[in-house]
Design an enzyme around this catalytic site. Structure first.
Site, PDB file in Angstrom:
ATOM      1  N   LYS A   1      -7.170  -4.595   0.309  1.00 48.47           N
ATOM      2  CA  LYS A   1      -6.320  -5.698  -0.129  1.00 48.47           C
ATOM      3  C   LYS A   1      -6.956  -7.063   0.142  1.00 48.47           C
ATOM      4  O   LYS A   1      -6.639  -8.029  -0.531  1.00 48.47           O
ATOM      5  CB  LYS A   1      -4.946  -5.578   0.492  1.00 48.47           C
ATOM      6  CG  LYS A   1      -4.215  -4.352  -0.069  1.00 48.47           C
ATOM      7  CD  LYS A   1      -2.770  -4.276   0.282  1.00 48.47           C
ATOM      8  CE  LYS A   1      -2.090  -3.134  -0.472  1.00 48.47           C
ATOM      9  NZ  LYS A   1      -2.588  -1.794  -0.064  1.00 48.47           N
TER      10      LYS A   1
HETATM   11  C1  LIG Z   1      -2.419  -0.632  -0.776  1.00 50.75           C
HETATM   12  C2  LIG Z   1      -3.287   0.535  -0.468  1.00 50.75           C
HETATM   13  C3  LIG Z   1      -3.465   1.604  -1.370  1.00 50.75           C
HETATM   14  C4  LIG Z   1      -2.741   1.684  -2.683  1.00 50.75           C
HETATM   15  O1  LIG Z   1      -3.196   0.743  -3.617  1.00 50.75           O
HETATM   16  P1  LIG Z   1      -2.331   0.372  -4.911  1.00 50.75           P
HETATM   17  O2  LIG Z   1      -2.990  -0.803  -5.510  1.00 50.75           O
HETATM   18  O3  LIG Z   1      -0.945   0.062  -4.393  1.00 50.75           O
HETATM   19  O4  LIG Z   1      -2.333   1.569  -5.797  1.00 50.75           O
HETATM   20  C5  LIG Z   1      -4.345   2.624  -1.026  1.00 50.75           C
HETATM   21  N1  LIG Z   1      -4.983   2.624   0.159  1.00 50.75           N
HETATM   22  C6  LIG Z   1      -4.834   1.623   1.058  1.00 50.75           C
HETATM   23  C7  LIG Z   1      -5.564   1.697   2.346  1.00 50.75           C
HETATM   24  C8  LIG Z   1      -3.998   0.546   0.782  1.00 50.75           C
HETATM   25  O5  LIG Z   1      -3.833  -0.450   1.683  1.00 50.75           O
END
Ligand SMILES: *Cc1c(COP(=O)(O)O)cnc(C)c1O
Length: 463
Positions: free
Chosen positions: A113
C-alpha cells in the site's frame, strides 16, 4: 484526460477534481473516459527509464491539470531508493527460470500500500497547497491501510490524519508502527471495540454532512483513482525487468482483497502492456474466486467473513471490483448501477465467457496452503514470504504456463506477520534495519469508547 462514473453519470471531471474525492455523486467509481494506448515505440522508450520517470510518463497520460515539471518533481521525490530500499523500487526475486516475486513491500510500512499511498501524500500536499485548502483525513484500519496512510501523510502541510483502530487487536508490530509516530498531524485513536465499530464511526461522521463540511473531512480509501493509477506503474516496471523485448508476454498473480491491486493490472493490460494472464488469488474469503469461476458475484455479510492468517485479504465485498465489471459490460453504466445496487448479481453465460478476453483467471488458498507454501519457498529457495504472498504463490504455481514468465506480487514483508512465520518455519521473520525494538518506542495514542460524538469532539478539538 477526463473521468466519468461507472454508474452512468456522464459529467466529465479533471484529475484534480477527483483526486480528493471518494465516490462519484451517483455512487459509482471514477474511471478515465478511455484508456490511453501505449504503442510499441513508447514501450521501447520506457524500457530504459528509472522507476520515478516511468511513473511520470504513465501519470502524464492521465493527468493534464498538473504542470509536467511539477508532476516530475513529485514522482522523483516519492520513488527514491532511500524510501523503497533499492533503485529498482520493485525488484524481482527469481524462484525459478520462469517465476519471480515482484517486491512491492519495501516502503516504510512493509506492505504494497505504500507504493500508492506515498504518491497520494505528495499529490494531496501539492493540490491542497495550490488551492490554499486543508483536509482532515478520517479512516478506520485493522492494519496495513492505516499505517500506510499515516506514513504517507506525516509532516505534510495542510493534512491531518485521524485513524481509528480496534484497541488491542492489531499485531504488536502494527501497533508499534502507527503509535510510535510523533508527528503533530497524526492522531491515533484506539476504539474500545472491533474493526466494524471503527468503520461504523467513520461512516456516521461522514454522513453528518454539516460536520463533514465544517471540518473538511476526507478519506484515502482504496477506491481513490490516484491510488489505483500509482499501482499501474509497477506492472510496467515488473514487465520490463522480466523481459528482454516487448514481443514477450508476462503473467501476474495478485493476492487480492478489495480488487485494487489487480484492477491496476487490468488497466495496464488495457493500455497495451503485453500481459497474458491476470491471476486473482484469494484466501478463504473467496467471493472473487467464486465470481471468476461461476459468473456470480455474491458479497457476504460480516458474519460470513472469515478471520484468516492473511488478514488484509479478509473482505466480504471487493470495493474496486465495479471498475472491472464496467469494462466487462461494455461500459454500460445503467447495468452496472443495477448490479451494484442489488445484493448480488450473475453474469449471462456470454458475459462470463467474455472474461477470458480480459485475461482473468482465479484461485484460492487456505491456511494450510499458506503454511505449506511458506515452508516450500523457504526450503527450495531460502526465501521467507509473508502469508498474503503465499496465497499468491500457491495459486500461481497452479496456473503457471511454462512458456510465459509469471510474476507473483509480494504484497507484504514477513516481519509484519511473525506469528504465522513462527508456525510455518519456527523462526523469527527477518526485520528490515531500523525496525528492531520498534515495540519499545513511546506510543502516541488516545483510547476512546466506541462513541461517535466523542470522536467528533476529539476531531473538533484537534483541527
Ligand atoms: C491490501 C492488501 C492486499 C489486498 O489488496 P487489494 O488491492 O485490496 O486487492 C493484499 N495483501 C496485503 C498485504 C495487503 O495489505
Amino acid at each position: 484526460m477526463k473521468y466519468i462514473s461507472t454508474r452512468g453519470d456522464q459529467a466529465e471531471r479533471g484529475f484534480s477534481d477527483i483526486l480528493l474525492e471518494g465516490l462519484a455523486p451517483d455512487g459509482g467509481l471514477y474511471l478515465p473516459k478511455a484508456y490511453p494506448k501505449v504503442d510499441a515505440a513508447t514501450l521501447a522508450r520506457w524500457r530504459g527509464l528509472a522507476y520515478a520517470d516511468l511513473a511520470f510518463e504513465i501519470l502524464s497520460l492521465y493527468i493534464d491539470d498538473i504542470p509536467a515539471d511539477d508532476l516530475r518533481a513529485i514522482t522523483r521525490k516519492v520513488y527514491t531508493a532511500e524510501v523503497f530500499g533499492t533503485e529498482a523500487i520493485t525488484p524481482l526475486t527469481w524462484l525459478g527460470e520462469h517465476i519471480a516475486l515482484q517486491g512491492l513491500s519495501n516502503g516504510p510500512t512493509l506492505a504494497f500500500k505504500d507504493m500508492a499511498m506515498q504518491l497520494l501524500g505528495a499529490l494531496f500536499e501539492y493540490e491542497l497547497g495550490r488551492r490554499g485548502e486543508t483536509l482532515n483525513i478520517l479512516g478506520a484500519t485493522s492494519g496495513d491501510t492505516g499505517s500506510a496512510a499515516e506514513y504517507a501523510m506525516r509532516g505534510k502541510k495542510g493534512v491531518n490524519v485521524f485513524m481509528l483502530s480496534p484497541d488491542g487487536r492489531m499485531s504488536p508490530f502494527q501497533q508499534a508502527q502507527m503509535f510510535s509516530l510523533q508527528d503533530a498531524n497524526i492522531h491515533n485513536i484506539a476504539i474500545e471495540g472491533v474493526f466494524d465499530d471503527c468503520q461504523d464511526i467513520v461512516k456516521a461522521v461522514s454522513n453528518d454532512l454539516a460536520f463533514k463540511r465544517e471540518h473538511r473531512i476526507g478519506t484515502v480509501n482504496s477506491i481513490n483513482w490516484a491510488r489505483l493509477l500509482a499501482q499501474v506503474v509497477y506492472y510496467f516496471a515488473g514487465y520490463f525487468q522480466a523481459t528482454k523485448s516487448n514481443e514477450e508476454k508476462v503473467s501476474f498473480t495478485v493476492p487480492s482483497g478489495n480488487f485494487g491491486n489487480v484492477c491496476a493490472g487490468h488497466v495496464a493490460r488495457m493500455m497495451g502492456l503485453p500481459i497474458a494472464k491476470l491471476v486473482v488469488a484469494t484466501n478463504e474469503n473467496d467471493v472473487l474466486d467464486e465470481f471468476f469461476r461461476t459468473g456470480a458475484y455474491r458479497p457476504r455479510g460480516t458474519a460470513d467473513t472469515h478471520e484468516t492468517s492473511s488478514p488484509s485479504m479478509d473482505i466480504s465485498k471487493a470495493s474496486n471490483f465495479e471498475r472491472f465489471v464496467f469494462d466487462l459490460l461494455g461500459r454500460d453504466g445503467g447495468r452496472v448501477k443495477q448490479h451494484f445496487t442489488s445484493p448480488a448479481f450473475e453474469l449471462t453465460a456470454g458475459e462470463h465467457m467474455d472474461i477470458a478476453g480480459f485475461g482473468f483467471v482465479s484461485g484460492r488458498s487456505t491456511h494450510a496452503d499458506r503454511i505449506a507454501t511458506i515452508r516450500r519457498c523457504h526450503a527450495e529457495h531460502g526465501v521467507v514470504i509473508d502469508p498474503h504472498t503465499a496465497d499468491g504463490l500457491k495459486v500461481a504455481l497452479e496456473k503457471c504456463d511454462p512458456a510465459v514468465t509469471m510474476l507473483v506480487l509480494e504484497t507484504a514483508l514477513p516481519a509484519k506477520f511473525a506469528a504465522t512465520i513462527h508456525e510455518a518455519l519456527d523462526i523469527e521473520p527477518p526485520r528490515p534495519a531500523g525496525l528492531e525494538g520498534i515495540e519499545q518506542l513511546p506510543k502516541r495514542v488516545k483510547v476512546m469508547r466506541a462513541d461517535v460524538e466523542a470522536v467528533k469532539a476529539y476531531i473538533h478539538a484537534h483541527v
